[in-house]
Design a protein around this motif. Structure first.
Motif, PDB file in Angstrom:
ATOM      1  N   PRO A  32       0.712  -1.189  -0.109  1.00 61.87           N
ATOM      2  CA  PRO A  32       0.008   0.069  -0.004  1.00 61.87           C
ATOM      3  C   PRO A  32       1.000   1.340  -0.035  1.00 61.87           C
ATOM      4  O   PRO A  32       1.101   1.855   1.130  1.00 61.87           O
ATOM      5  N   ALA A  33       1.295   1.595  -1.290  1.00 66.68           N
ATOM      6  CA  ALA A  33       2.513   2.312  -1.408  1.00 66.68           C
ATOM      7  C   ALA A  33       2.368   3.865  -1.243  1.00 66.68           C
ATOM      8  O   ALA A  33       3.116   4.697  -1.508  1.00 66.68           O
ATOM      9  N   ARG A  34       0.864   4.424  -1.585  1.00 66.84           N
ATOM     10  CA  ARG A  34       0.507   5.652  -1.486  1.00 66.84           C
ATOM     11  C   ARG A  34       0.409   6.192  -0.034  1.00 66.84           C
ATOM     12  O   ARG A  34      -0.380   5.771   0.768  1.00 66.84           O
ATOM     13  N   LEU A  35       1.015   7.237   0.469  1.00 71.12           N
ATOM     14  CA  LEU A  35       0.650   7.904   1.834  1.00 71.12           C
ATOM     15  C   LEU A  35       0.480   9.101   1.688  1.00 71.12           C
ATOM     16  O   LEU A  35       1.079   9.772   0.665  1.00 71.12           O
ATOM     17  N   TYR A  36      -0.489   9.724   2.563  1.00 73.18           N
ATOM     18  CA  TYR A  36      -0.624  11.073   2.683  1.00 73.18           C
ATOM     19  C   TYR A  36      -0.069  11.724   4.105  1.00 73.18           C
ATOM     20  O   TYR A  36      -0.528  11.113   5.040  1.00 73.18           O
ATOM     21  N   GLY A  37       0.594  12.939   3.971  1.00 72.66           N
ATOM     22  CA  GLY A  37       0.874  13.350   5.239  1.00 72.66           C
ATOM     23  C   GLY A  37       1.172  14.785   5.157  1.00 72.66           C
ATOM     24  O   GLY A  37       0.681  15.514   4.388  1.00 72.66           O
ATOM     25  N   HIS A  38       1.823  15.399   6.124  1.00 65.50           N
ATOM     26  CA  HIS A  38       2.103  16.765   6.042  1.00 65.50           C
ATOM     27  C   HIS A  38       3.493  17.564   6.594  1.00 65.50           C
ATOM     28  O   HIS A  38       4.154  16.522   7.491  1.00 65.50           O
ATOM     29  N   LYS A  39       3.824  18.504   6.088  1.00 69.63           N
ATOM     30  CA  LYS A  39       5.231  18.777   6.596  1.00 69.63           C
ATOM     31  C   LYS A  39       5.214  19.349   7.958  1.00 69.63           C
ATOM     32  O   LYS A  39       4.238  20.014   8.262  1.00 69.63           O
ATOM     33  N   VAL A  40       6.065  18.617   8.627  1.00 65.47           N
ATOM     34  CA  VAL A  40       6.257  19.182  10.151  1.00 65.47           C
ATOM     35  C   VAL A  40       6.136  20.563  10.225  1.00 65.47           C
ATOM     36  O   VAL A  40       5.263  21.529  11.346  1.00 65.47           O
ATOM     37  N   ASP A  41       6.990  21.522   9.444  1.00 60.57           N
ATOM     38  CA  ASP A  41       6.979  23.004   9.838  1.00 60.57           C
ATOM     39  C   ASP A  41       6.070  23.690   9.267  1.00 60.57           C
ATOM     40  O   ASP A  41       5.693  24.876   9.899  1.00 60.57           O
ATOM     41  N   THR A  42       5.419  23.255   8.387  1.00 57.09           N
ATOM     42  CA  THR A  42       4.423  24.369   7.684  1.00 57.09           C
ATOM     43  C   THR A  42       3.016  23.727   7.527  1.00 57.09           C
ATOM     44  O   THR A  42       1.991  24.383   7.437  1.00 57.09           O
ATOM     45  N   GLY A  43       2.768  22.238   7.894  1.00 59.62           N
ATOM     46  CA  GLY A  43       1.393  21.768   7.626  1.00 59.62           C
ATOM     47  C   GLY A  43       0.943  21.605   6.209  1.00 59.62           C
ATOM     48  O   GLY A  43      -0.008  21.007   6.253  1.00 59.62           O
ATOM     49  N   ALA A  44       1.793  21.906   5.401  1.00 57.99           N
ATOM     50  CA  ALA A  44       1.563  21.593   3.946  1.00 57.99           C
ATOM     51  C   ALA A  44       1.394  20.244   3.749  1.00 57.99           C
ATOM     52  O   ALA A  44       1.947  19.218   4.027  1.00 57.99           O
ATOM     53  N   GLN A  99      14.541   9.128   4.269  1.00 52.57           N
ATOM     54  CA  GLN A  99      14.810   8.114   5.166  1.00 52.57           C
ATOM     55  C   GLN A  99      13.548   8.059   6.458  1.00 52.57           C
ATOM     56  O   GLN A  99      12.999   8.953   7.071  1.00 52.57           O
ATOM     57  N   PHE A 100      12.980   6.960   6.533  1.00 57.18           N
ATOM     58  CA  PHE A 100      11.881   6.884   7.535  1.00 57.18           C
ATOM     59  C   PHE A 100      12.196   6.496   8.909  1.00 57.18           C
ATOM     60  O   PHE A 100      13.169   5.754   9.126  1.00 57.18           O
ATOM     61  N   SER A 101      11.527   7.049  10.122  1.00 56.98           N
ATOM     62  CA  SER A 101      11.544   6.683  11.390  1.00 56.98           C
ATOM     63  C   SER A 101      10.131   6.116  11.682  1.00 56.98           C
ATOM     64  O   SER A 101       9.322   7.051  11.468  1.00 56.98           O
ATOM     65  N   TYR A 102      10.288   5.207  12.751  1.00 56.45           N
ATOM     66  CA  TYR A 102       8.978   4.751  13.401  1.00 56.45           C
ATOM     67  C   TYR A 102       9.457   3.846  14.282  1.00 56.45           C
ATOM     68  O   TYR A 102      10.497   3.449  14.456  1.00 56.45           O
ATOM     69  N   GLU A 103       8.396   3.436  15.224  1.00 55.34           N
ATOM     70  CA  GLU A 103       8.452   2.493  16.143  1.00 55.34           C
ATOM     71  C   GLU A 103       7.744   1.269  15.858  1.00 55.34           C
ATOM     72  O   GLU A 103       6.446   1.370  15.321  1.00 55.34           O
ATOM     73  N   GLY A 104       8.246   0.044  15.765  1.00 58.05           N
ATOM     74  CA  GLY A 104       7.469  -1.286  15.231  1.00 58.05           C
ATOM     75  C   GLY A 104       7.855  -1.831  13.915  1.00 58.05           C
ATOM     76  O   GLY A 104       9.263  -1.682  13.672  1.00 58.05           O
ATOM     77  N   ILE A 105       6.945  -2.343  13.341  1.00 58.11           N
ATOM     78  CA  ILE A 105       7.160  -2.955  12.032  1.00 58.11           C
ATOM     79  C   ILE A 105       6.786  -2.352  11.002  1.00 58.11           C
ATOM     80  O   ILE A 105       5.457  -1.781  10.867  1.00 58.11           O
ATOM     81  N   PHE A 106       7.688  -1.842   9.941  1.00 57.94           N
ATOM     82  CA  PHE A 106       7.388  -0.898   8.800  1.00 57.94           C
ATOM     83  C   PHE A 106       6.214  -1.280   8.134  1.00 57.94           C
ATOM     84  O   PHE A 106       5.224  -0.596   7.801  1.00 57.94           O
ATOM     85  N   GLU A 107       6.111  -2.443   7.822  1.00 54.89           N
ATOM     86  CA  GLU A 107       5.018  -3.144   6.932  1.00 54.89           C
ATOM     87  C   GLU A 107       3.776  -3.074   7.452  1.00 54.89           C
ATOM     88  O   GLU A 107       2.773  -2.856   7.075  1.00 54.89           O
ATOM     89  N   GLU A 108       3.705  -3.054   8.940  1.00 53.83           N
ATOM     90  CA  GLU A 108       2.429  -3.148   9.765  1.00 53.83           C
ATOM     91  C   GLU A 108       1.952  -1.782   9.591  1.00 53.83           C
ATOM     92  O   GLU A 108       0.713  -1.432   9.429  1.00 53.83           O
ATOM     93  N   ILE A 109       2.969  -0.716   9.656  1.00 54.44           N
ATOM     94  CA  ILE A 109       2.547   0.655   9.819  1.00 54.44           C
ATOM     95  C   ILE A 109       1.991   1.150   8.423  1.00 54.44           C
ATOM     96  O   ILE A 109       1.050   1.774   8.302  1.00 54.44           O
ATOM     97  N   LEU A 110       2.721   0.528   7.431  1.00 53.57           N
ATOM     98  CA  LEU A 110       2.477   1.007   6.037  1.00 53.57           C
ATOM     99  C   LEU A 110       0.904   0.147   5.708  1.00 53.57           C
ATOM    100  O   LEU A 110       0.113   1.029   5.016  1.00 53.57           O
TER     101      LEU A 110
END
Length: 341
Positions: A65-77, A131-142
């Motif tokens: 499930p390779a499509r992710l939606y997020g926002h920039k930490v500094d501006t919220g874009a 470079q991704f950072s997370y806690e746990g298993i990447f595939e499960e988070i994805l």
């Protein structure tokens, strides 16, 4: 050979937007590549064209499930991200929209910080290394945050993630499904085996390069993107044995075809190996391994249309496509199928 030689007019309404309820209920156009004869049937009847001793070769890659939606930490874009290729551990090559807001050093948050990504560099075609950072298993988070990366011509939302996945999907790593395999059900595969047809598997992780339009006028100037493939020793042996015994090797999908043709030597022997392939198959290519192909209907002027034209001849393919449009076949990823032999 011009790219425009592979143009055909496709009415928008023939682009399949949703998968059929029953995978194997799609239509099947059978093309005899020797005579050019065309037959219209249903995918369930694919068995009528197989013979004991043949070998079907499937691509067992699994779409992430390779499509992710997020926002920039500094501006919220708002940022849209598409994972293309794992470079090493948690560094991925990605496609980012809008690119202007994704400069090296920018940090993007996904799922309220469940996953964060820092842009390291801009590479070819404007893709970003993240470079991704997370806690746990990447595939499960994805799995929790990501969406299936449906092609741009599919505008409907997919209700069930598994419908953009073959029933035999095993090895995670694709940004797109090997769609010819979507027509097979467990029951149909069992029937294939029971009639004495072997089923071999290879793995090619499908990249979006497969679907990128050809932008050059001369076909031979087009450069394919590299995709990672694996051919296991026992599967190479099964496929080589099929040829030795006089059976046919039938690729399920252009990805299986490209894997087999990449890993087969000049003597027609399939090698057990893994690596990256940039093979581009267009008319004039001499096939080293495959005898037949099960495939979907492809985009005008695409590398995939050029591949099937190499197998069956451009005139015959274009005539078959004209017939498919006339008969209102469904096109592309969730569409109907074609068996070329």
């Amino acid at each position: 050979m011009k790219t425009s030689d592979f143009y055909f007019d496709l009415p928008q309404e023939l682009i399949a937007q949703d998968p059929l309820e029953d995978r194997s209920a799609s239509r099947l156009l059978h093309l005899d590549k020797t005579t050019g004869d065309i037959e219209h049937t249903n995918f369930k009847h694919v068995l009528d064209f197989l013979k004991p001793g043949d070998c079907l070769v499937i691509n067992d890659t699994k779409v992430i499930p390779a499509r992710l939606y997020g926002h920039k930490v500094d501006t919220g874009a708002v940022i849209e991200l598409l994972l293309l290729k794992r470079r090493e551990n948690d560094v991925w090559e990605t496609l980012v929209k809008p690119g202007k807001k994704a400069r090296p050093g920018a940090v993007i948050s996904f799922g309220d910080g469940l996953l964060t990504g820092k842009i390291l560099d801009i590479v070819e075609e404007g893709n970003r290394l993240i470079q991704f950072s997370y806690e746990g298993i990447f595939e499960e988070i994805l799995d929790q945050l990501g969406e299936m990366p449906l092609p741009p011509y599919i505008t409907h939302k997919l209700q069930d993630k598994n419908r953009y996945q073959t029933v035999y999907a095993k090895h995670e790593g694709s940004a797109a499904a090997p769609t010819a395999g979507l027509h097979f059900t467990e029951e149909l595969l069992q029937q294939v085996k029971e009639m004495g047809v072997n089923i071999a598997h290879v793995t090619l992780h499908v990249g979006l390069g497969t679907f990128r339009p050809v932008k050059v006028e001369d076909v031979t100037d087009h450069h394919m993107h590299s995709e990672f493939y694996v051919v296991e020793p026992d599967q190479a042996e099964l496929i080589n044995q099929t040829k030795k015994n006089g059976g046919r090797v039938i690729a399920v999908g252009t990805t299986s075809c490209r894997t087999l043709e990449s890993a087969t030597d000049e003597n027609g022997i399939l090698q057990a190996k893994s690596g990256w392939t940039e093979i581009f198959i267009y008319p004039g290519y001499s096939f080293k391994m495959i005898d037949g192909l099960i495939t979907n209907f492809h985009l005008p002027e695409s590398t995939l249309l050029m591949l099937v034209s190499a197998l069956a001849g451009k005139e015959q393919i274009m005539a078959a496509y004209e017939e498919a449009v006339k008969e209102r076949y469904r096109f592309f990823s969730f569409g109907d199928a074609m068996f070329i032999e």
